[in-house]
Scaffold this motif. Structure first.
Motif, short mmCIF file in Angstrom:
data_model
loop_
_atom_site.label_atom_id
_atom_site.label_comp_id
_atom_site.label_asym_id
_atom_site.label_seq_id
_atom_site.Cartn_x
_atom_site.Cartn_y
_atom_site.Cartn_z
N PHE A 35 0.99 -1.14 0.02
CA PHE A 35 -0.02 -0.07 0.04
C PHE A 35 0.91 1.24 -0.02
CE2 PHE A 35 -2.07 3.44 2.63
CZ PHE A 35 -3.16 3.61 1.84
N LEU A 36 1.95 1.38 0.90
CA LEU A 36 2.68 2.35 0.87
C LEU A 36 3.59 2.87 -0.46
CD1 LEU A 36 4.22 1.94 4.56
CD2 LEU A 36 2.64 3.81 3.80
N PHE A 37 3.93 1.55 -0.97
CA PHE A 37 4.60 1.50 -2.54
C PHE A 37 3.64 2.20 -3.53
CE2 PHE A 37 5.37 -0.13 -6.59
CZ PHE A 37 6.95 0.21 -6.58
N ILE A 38 2.52 1.71 -3.42
CA ILE A 38 1.41 2.28 -4.24
C ILE A 38 1.33 3.80 -4.05
CG2 ILE A 38 -1.13 2.29 -5.12
CD1 ILE A 38 -0.97 -0.49 -4.54
N GLN A 39 1.20 3.98 -3.04
CA GLN A 39 0.78 5.56 -2.66
C GLN A 39 2.13 6.26 -3.00
OE1 GLN A 39 -0.49 6.46 1.56
NE2 GLN A 39 -2.21 6.82 0.43
N SER A 40 3.07 6.00 -2.77
CA SER A 40 4.55 6.55 -3.04
C SER A 40 4.86 6.93 -4.40
CB SER A 40 5.72 6.17 -2.12
OG SER A 40 6.08 4.84 -2.68
N HIS A 41 4.27 5.89 -5.24
CA HIS A 41 4.34 5.72 -6.70
C HIS A 41 3.12 6.28 -7.52
CE1 HIS A 41 8.11 3.66 -5.44
NE2 HIS A 41 8.65 4.12 -6.62
N ALA A 42 1.99 6.99 -6.82
CA ALA A 42 1.07 6.96 -7.48
C ALA A 42 1.29 8.25 -8.43
CB ALA A 42 -0.04 7.55 -6.51
N GLN A 43 0.75 8.26 -9.56
CA GLN A 43 0.91 9.09 -10.88
C GLN A 43 0.21 10.45 -10.27
OE1 GLN A 43 2.65 8.40 -13.41
NE2 GLN A 43 2.80 6.40 -13.41
N GLN A 44 1.27 11.41 -10.76
CA GLN A 44 0.92 12.85 -10.48
C GLN A 44 1.08 13.49 -12.06
OE1 GLN A 44 2.37 14.33 -6.69
NE2 GLN A 44 3.15 12.30 -6.65
N GLY A 45 0.41 14.74 -11.94
CA GLY A 45 0.65 15.57 -13.38
C GLY A 45 -0.62 15.27 -14.12
N GLY A 46 -0.91 16.29 -15.28
CA GLY A 46 -2.03 16.18 -16.04
C GLY A 46 -3.14 16.95 -15.60
N MET A 47 -3.89 17.31 -16.81
CA MET A 47 -4.96 18.28 -16.60
C MET A 47 -6.06 17.42 -17.32
SD MET A 47 -3.30 21.78 -17.64
CE MET A 47 -1.77 22.65 -16.53
N TRP A 48 -7.03 16.96 -16.13
CA TRP A 48 -7.84 16.03 -16.54
C TRP A 48 -9.44 16.47 -16.76
CZ3 TRP A 48 -5.45 11.66 -18.02
CH2 TRP A 48 -4.24 11.61 -17.81
N ILE A 49 -10.11 16.18 -17.68
CA ILE A 49 -11.61 16.58 -17.94
C ILE A 49 -12.51 15.88 -16.82
CG2 ILE A 49 -13.48 16.60 -19.19
CD1 ILE A 49 -11.53 16.13 -21.84
N PRO A 50 -13.17 16.94 -15.76
CA PRO A 50 -13.70 16.42 -14.77
C PRO A 50 -14.99 15.38 -15.00
CG PRO A 50 -14.35 18.86 -15.20
CD PRO A 50 -13.12 18.34 -16.08
N SER A 51 -15.59 15.52 -16.21
CA SER A 51 -16.49 14.45 -16.63
C SER A 51 -16.00 13.17 -16.89
CB SER A 51 -17.35 14.84 -17.75
OG SER A 51 -16.81 15.42 -18.81
N LEU A 52 -14.76 12.78 -16.99
CA LEU A 52 -14.24 11.77 -17.25
C LEU A 52 -13.00 11.02 -16.47
CD1 LEU A 52 -13.18 12.65 -21.27
CD2 LEU A 52 -15.33 11.44 -20.30
N LEU A 53 -13.54 11.47 -15.12
CA LEU A 53 -12.42 10.98 -14.03
C LEU A 53 -12.72 9.36 -13.84
CD1 LEU A 53 -12.42 14.16 -11.84
CD2 LEU A 53 -10.66 13.52 -13.29
N LYS A 54 -13.76 9.04 -13.85
CA LYS A 54 -13.75 7.58 -13.59
C LYS A 54 -12.76 6.81 -14.26
CE LYS A 54 -18.73 8.10 -12.17
NZ LYS A 54 -20.31 7.71 -12.17
N GLY A 55 -12.61 5.55 -13.23
CA GLY A 55 -11.52 4.63 -13.73
C GLY A 55 -10.16 5.21 -13.36
N MET A 56 -9.34 4.93 -14.26
CA MET A 56 -7.79 5.31 -14.09
C MET A 56 -7.40 6.60 -13.18
SD MET A 56 -4.68 6.39 -16.54
CE MET A 56 -5.28 7.99 -16.54
N ASN A 57 -8.34 7.73 -13.21
CA ASN A 57 -7.83 8.82 -12.72
C ASN A 57 -8.24 8.67 -11.26
OD1 ASN A 57 -8.64 10.60 -15.45
ND2 ASN A 57 -6.79 10.78 -14.49
N GLU A 58 -9.50 8.31 -11.03
CA GLU A 58 -10.27 8.20 -9.76
C GLU A 58 -9.50 6.95 -8.93
OE1 GLU A 58 -14.63 7.74 -7.67
OE2 GLU A 58 -14.28 6.61 -9.57
N THR A 59 -8.85 6.06 -9.58
CA THR A 59 -8.05 5.02 -8.65
C THR A 59 -6.81 5.82 -8.14
OG1 THR A 59 -8.93 3.41 -9.84
CG2 THR A 59 -6.96 2.84 -8.85
N GLU A 60 -6.30 6.39 -9.07
CA GLU A 60 -4.72 7.33 -8.75
C GLU A 60 -5.22 8.10 -7.64
OE1 GLU A 60 -2.61 7.39 -13.13
OE2 GLU A 60 -3.19 9.12 -12.47
N MET A 61 -6.39 9.03 -7.70
CA MET A 61 -6.57 10.11 -6.91
C MET A 61 -6.87 9.43 -5.35
SD MET A 61 -9.03 12.33 -8.97
CE MET A 61 -9.50 13.71 -8.38
#
Length: 718
Positions: free
Chosen positions: A10-36
């Motif tokens: 869990f700590l590894f996933i948190q420390s390596h979670a992806q950052q950066g990018g400007m995402w469309i708010p209506s399309l956050l479900k899926g990859m972005n929501e998981t990263e967040m």
């Protein structure tokens, strides 16, 4: 043991979670929501964007077309940056009532000040319309025909898509023309000034500290949105009432710490993340250096006058800040692109791209893209440089020439559209120039002209340089122009524009200032613009195909976000310090201690109000201090750009914790290349904002209408 392995994972996933990018708010479900959620977010994508219930997007309007703001009460109270509200604060300021210097606070609704032409725009709904926009386009072979067909489809869809009578439709392009999205919006035009700290707080550090960290600026201002009695948009009226938003942000006073989740919502203006290396090389080596040199010269002249004359300081404060903003940004951007080795990284990406093209058997479709880019950027170099110099010298930074250009356009209108159009434009021009000349000083502008016309004649590609600007004596030319041109005052230019069209045009062409701008503009429109537009159109088509190929050949897990285009976006990351250079590390938080360390009595940029000094000396921080310190600013890894000024900085629960206002200097290259190692956005801590409103301004009326979540007290073990 199993629990320990899960914890490490869990700590590894948190420390390596992806950052950066400007995402469309209506399309956050899926990859972005998981990263967040991996970064620590506790709310859902549905809480951020929903059409069926109130959501965070309903509290984030576009402010005046260039900044972002957020609703912070159920009575229409709106928070944005001081520099976003600066023009409106300035417009109410005089030498006698100098709200820039002294600040402004409305202690009742009746004291709030209306602002001409100021507006905020809310997103109601977002809808993908790509298929409809591209209908009938693929069968066309000519790029100009394709663009015309796309614009025709956009126009038809904009007019026919369903909306309420008080709403607007607009369609924006994404991924360089590979996706089109419809935005349904509501625009409120009655927006009143509620509060602004003095510039010694709201602009503390001014241009010296702009784009840098550590930062100690209380960059905020307050407005109120008004609506009609039905809570719908309306022009200004004394009968309007405070707008009740669908959502407003609660404010959290919980202590912040490094690695806390942060999210920023806003309207980033423009990024170019997918430019080929040839374009980036041109920006770094040719275009940015020229623009920096022009603005550097203009700023030195203006600053010299502003420091000596308070009236000139008021006249030029907003203009100076506007010019300085991107001057310093371009310096930092160039530095960051070099430091991060962005060109080499893009070249590596392009090598891998070519390998993917070959592996997929797509050489016929995509194999020549990069070689064509290389040729086009070589061919366009001189034209791009001339275009930037025309814009920077003639249109933006020399006010006499910018007025002259409006008259140049007036002459073109007479030639192309006739007498009636000429008279209509002439009348509008005369009426509109009054506000311009209110903040114009011919002595300042003469010295700016002298410096910039020298740079123009030196850097402008010699094959395009007008004859009357070759081998000039800039000082002599400047005196001649500003002693004789009618452009130097409102009365004189009204006199110049009086009479029938034949008389006006004849008088214009005898004016020395007009002769200069006409030579510059003729050179640009006859020799530069057609060829630049021709090559740029080729690059537009190539960029669209290049983006299509990147999307097509990348794995589904690839984090490919669309470039910014002034539409609502979400970016997320963590509060985090950074290392800008060897043996240097910056902590992610600053405090009022740093303001006092920078304090220089009477200084244009680093003076501090006596009341703030008293509050500091008494450690009178109310509910907002932490362990004897008053937090001021913090930084995080959110991917922001121009347009994100005023964006809400939110915590894991969607509460307001800060107000975005800048980026670190080394990370301004994020418009072209984002690196989580050095790219940081800068936010004023909401606790500092409340401290200034409450303890400094004593505006209890404002504090009382906010929803403030105070820190939860931890239970001590017995």
């Amino acid at each position: 043991m199993k629990f320990l392995r899960l914890l490490i994972l869990f700590l590894f996933i948190q420390s390596h979670a992806q950052q950066g990018g400007m995402w469309i708010p209506s399309l956050l479900k899926g990859m972005n929501e998981t990263e967040m959620k991996n970064l620590g977010m506790k709310i859902s994508a549905e809480d951020i964007y929903s059409v069926n219930k109130s959501s965070l997007k309903d509290a984030v309007p576009h402010f005046d077309g260039g900044c972002t703001a957020e609703m912070i009460s159920n009575k229409g109270l709106l928070l944005t940056n001081h520099h976003c509200g600066f023009d409106n604060i300035q417009s109410h300021s005089t030498v006698e009532h100098d709200y820039l210097t002294d600040g402004f606070w409305a202690y009742s609704l009746e004291e709030e000040l209306p602002n001409k032409d100021l507006f905020v725009r809310f997103i109601v709904r977002i809808e993908d319309v790509t298929t409809k926009v591209l209908e009938g386009v693929a069968s066309l072979s000519n790029e100009s025909d394709k663009q015309r067909k796309i614009q025709e489809n956009i126009s038809n869809l904009t007019n026919s898509s369903p909306k309420e009578s008080w709403q607007e439709n607009s369609i924006k392009t994404f991924y360089d023309g590979n996706q089109y999205i419809l935005f349904v919006t509501e625009t409120f035009k009655d927006v009143r000034l509620v509060g602004a700290p003095p510039s010694s707080i709201g602009k503390f550090g001014s241009d010296t500290d702009n784009w840098v960290w550590p930062r100690h600026t209380g960059d905020f201002s307050l407005f109120r949105v008004y609506a009609d009695k039905n809570n719908k948009p309306a022009e200004y009226s004394k009968d309007n009432v405070p707008y009740v938003p669908k959502h407003f942000f609660p404010i959290s006073l919980e202590s912040l710490k490094e690695n806390d989740f942060t999210m920023v919502m806003g309207y980033p203006g423009r990024t170019q993340e997918y430019l080929p290396s040839f374009a980036v090389e041109q920006i770094v080596n040719t275009l940015n250096p020229a623009k920096i040199e022009v603005r550097d010269a203009a700023l030195k002249v203006q600053d010299g006058f502003m420091r000596k004359d308070k009236a000139i300081k008021i006249q030029y404060a907003s203009k100076y800040a506007s010019v300085a903003n991107y001057w310093k940004k371009w310096i930092g951007e160039t530095k960051g692109l070099k430091k991060s080795n962005a060109i080499a990284i893009k070249q590596k990406f392009e090598k891998e791209f070519q390998e993917k093209v070959a592996k997929a058997g797509k050489q016929a479709e995509y194999g020549n893209l990069l070689s064509e880019f290389e040729k086009n950027y070589s061919d366009i170099n001189d034209y791009a440089l001339a275009r930037d110099l025309f814009s920077e010298v003639a249109l933006r930074n020399t006010e006499l020439l910018s007025v002259g250009y409006k008259l140049y356009q007036l002459e073109q209108i007479l030639n192309t559209k006739g007498e009636q159009s000429f008279n209509d434009r002439r009348n509008n021009l005369v009426n509109g120039l009054g506000d311009f000349y209110k903040d114009f000083n011919s002595n300042v502008d003469e010295k700016v002209f002298e410096q910039l016309i020298t740079i123009y004649s030196k850097l402008y590609p010699s094959q395009f340089l007008p004859e009357n600007l070759k081998n000039i004596d800039a000082e002599k030319l400047s005196k001649e122009v500003y002693s004789n041109s009618k452009f130097v005052s409102y009365d004189k230019i009204k006199e110049l524009l009086t009479g029938d069209s034949k008389t006006v045009i004849a008088n214009m062409n005898n004016d020395k200032g007009y002769q200069i701008i006409k030579a510059i503009a003729d050179s640009y429109f006859n020799q530069i613009a057609p060829k630049y537009d021709e090559i740029n159109l080729k690059n537009t088509a190539l960029q669209r195909t290049y983006m299509k190929a990147i999307l097509e050949l990348s794995p589904k897990s690839a984090r490919i976000f669309p470039d910014a285009n002034s539409t609502l976006r979400v970016t997320y990351g963590k509060i985090k310090g950074y290392k800008p250079s060897d043996a240097v590390y910056y902590e992610p938080f600053t405090s009022l201690d740093g303001v006092m360390e920078k304090y220089i009595p009477g200084d244009y940029e680093f003076d501090v109000p006596q009341k703030l000094i008293t509050l500091y000396n008494n450690k009178d921080y109310g509910n907002y201090g932490v362990n004897g310190k008053m937090p001021v600013c913090f930084i995080a890894t959110n991917h922001t750009t121009g347009g994100n000024s005023g964006s809400p900085a939110l915590d894991k629960n969607g509460n307001l914790i800060g107000l975005n206002f800048d980026r670190v200097w080394e990370g301004t290259m994020s418009d072209i290349y984002y690196s989580p190692d050095i790219c940081r956005n800068i936010m004023v801590d909401v606790r500092y904002i409340l401290f200034i409103i409450d303890k400094y301004a004593n505006a209890k009326n404002i504090i009382n209408e906010l929803k403030i979540n105070y820190p939860t007290k931890k239970k001590t073990k017995k």
